[in-house]
Write a protein that holds these residues in place. Structure first.
Motif, PDB file in Angstrom:
ATOM      1  N   GLY A  38      -3.583  -0.180   5.486  1.00  0.00           N
ATOM      2  CA  GLY A  38      -3.953  -0.104   4.082  1.00  0.00           C
ATOM      3  C   GLY A  38      -4.780  -1.258   3.554  1.00  0.00           C
ATOM      4  O   GLY A  38      -5.167  -1.254   2.385  1.00  0.00           O
ATOM      5  N   GLN A  92     -10.214   2.917   4.113  1.00  0.00           N
ATOM      6  CA  GLN A  92      -9.401   4.077   4.477  1.00  0.00           C
ATOM      7  C   GLN A  92     -10.271   5.297   4.745  1.00  0.00           C
ATOM      8  O   GLN A  92      -9.936   6.148   5.572  1.00  0.00           O
ATOM      9  N   ARG A 129      -5.610  -0.005   9.272  1.00  0.00           N
ATOM     10  CA  ARG A 129      -4.829   1.233   9.301  1.00  0.00           C
ATOM     11  C   ARG A 129      -3.629   1.143   8.374  1.00  0.00           C
ATOM     12  O   ARG A 129      -3.163   2.155   7.847  1.00  0.00           O
ATOM     13  N   SER A 162      -7.922  -3.448   2.626  1.00  0.00           N
ATOM     14  CA  SER A 162      -9.285  -3.058   2.254  1.00  0.00           C
ATOM     15  C   SER A 162     -10.345  -3.783   3.063  1.00  0.00           C
ATOM     16  O   SER A 162     -11.537  -3.529   2.905  1.00  0.00           O
ATOM     17  N   THR A 195       0.807  -1.219   0.000  1.00  0.00           N
ATOM     18  CA  THR A 195       0.000   0.000   0.000  1.00  0.00           C
ATOM     19  C   THR A 195       0.843   1.273   0.000  1.00  0.00           C
ATOM     20  O   THR A 195       0.357   2.339  -0.382  1.00  0.00           O
ATOM     21  N   ALA A 220      -7.995   8.584  -0.535  1.00  0.00           N
ATOM     22  CA  ALA A 220      -8.262   7.308   0.142  1.00  0.00           C
ATOM     23  C   ALA A 220      -8.215   6.179  -0.867  1.00  0.00           C
ATOM     24  O   ALA A 220      -8.824   6.261  -1.935  1.00  0.00           O
ATOM     25  N   ARG A 221      -7.498   5.113  -0.533  1.00  0.00           N
ATOM     26  CA  ARG A 221      -7.387   3.973  -1.435  1.00  0.00           C
ATOM     27  C   ARG A 221      -8.723   3.283  -1.649  1.00  0.00           C
ATOM     28  O   ARG A 221      -9.018   2.799  -2.732  1.00  0.00           O
TER      29      ARG A 221
END
Length: 221
Positions: free
Chosen positions: A99, A204, A97, A101, A70, A199-200
């Motif tokens: 990264g 996130q 936190r 999903s 990430t 945000a990914r």
């Protein structure tokens, strides 16, 4: 096609997941890995859409491997779903936190696994609503004093409202009903908010909602 990479040190676990996923017309298992180092190498080589990553693996554990994925801008499109033995594994909070999903328990129902892989690619849900809300409750319980909300200055009032609803665990359909808009409009607001905040994915966005103080512990009723 949804390209999936399996990372787990148990051969039988990988074999079971591969058999299920490969039988789907829209999913292709492009590679497997038995430890975190192999997973990193395979991710860089194959650029999968989704990595199903076991938390506990030799050489490099799943948490460390996820952070490296990430944090690499070249792998920004790769989504990582952690595999755990228990739903509230002690590492799940840090995985989000870091990264990830979302996460799945290894004995999840086959339909839930398939739904999760497709949902993560689509960005439409963190995973199942029940697991999402438990995760958010855990995040709320551990949240410290929020950081300054300057991160939210780029958002419109409606986007802040939508972000807060994402933060308390609502799906796009639930947000649409709450705001009396179409699900497509709700999804568009969520997507624009993610883009503005960098945000990914939805997971996130939940983290940012808490860290900015937009959502506070105790709002989960």
């Amino acid at each position: 096609m949804i390209r999936v990479l399996l990372a787990d040190d148990q051969i039988l676990v990988r074999a079971g997941f591969r058999a299920l996923l490969a039988a789907q017309p829209d999913i292709d298992v492009v590679a497997e890995a038995a430890d975190g180092e192999q997973a990193l190498k395979a991710v860089r080589e194959h650029r999968p859409d989704v990595v199903l990553m076991d938390i506990r693996m030799p050489l490099l554990d799943g948490l460390a491997a996820t952070r490296r994925i990430t944090e690499d801008p070249a792998l920004a499109e790769v989504k990582v779903v952690m595999l755990t033995t228990f739903e509230l594994d002690e590492y799940v909070f840090e995985a989000i936190r870091g990264g990830s999903s979302g996460f799945l328990v290894k004995d999840t129902e086959p339909e839930e696994l398939l739904r999760a892989v497709r949902a993560v690619v689509d960005g439409d849900a963190l995973l199942s609503p029940g697991v999402t809300r438990r995760l958010i409750a855990e995040f709320a319980a551990r949240s410290k004093e929020p950081a300054p909300a300057s991160v939210l200055t780029e958002l419109t009032e409606r986007e802040r409202e939508v972000m807060a609803l994402v933060g308390i665990g609502l799906s796009n359909e639930e947000i649409a009903r709450r705001l009396v808009v179409s699900p497509l409009t709700a999804k568009t607001h969520v997507s624009r908010t993610m883009v503005k905040l960098g945000a990914r994915d939805r997971a996130q966005l939940v983290v940012l909602a808490y860290e900015s103080g937009l959502v506070r512990p105790g709002w989960l009723g």
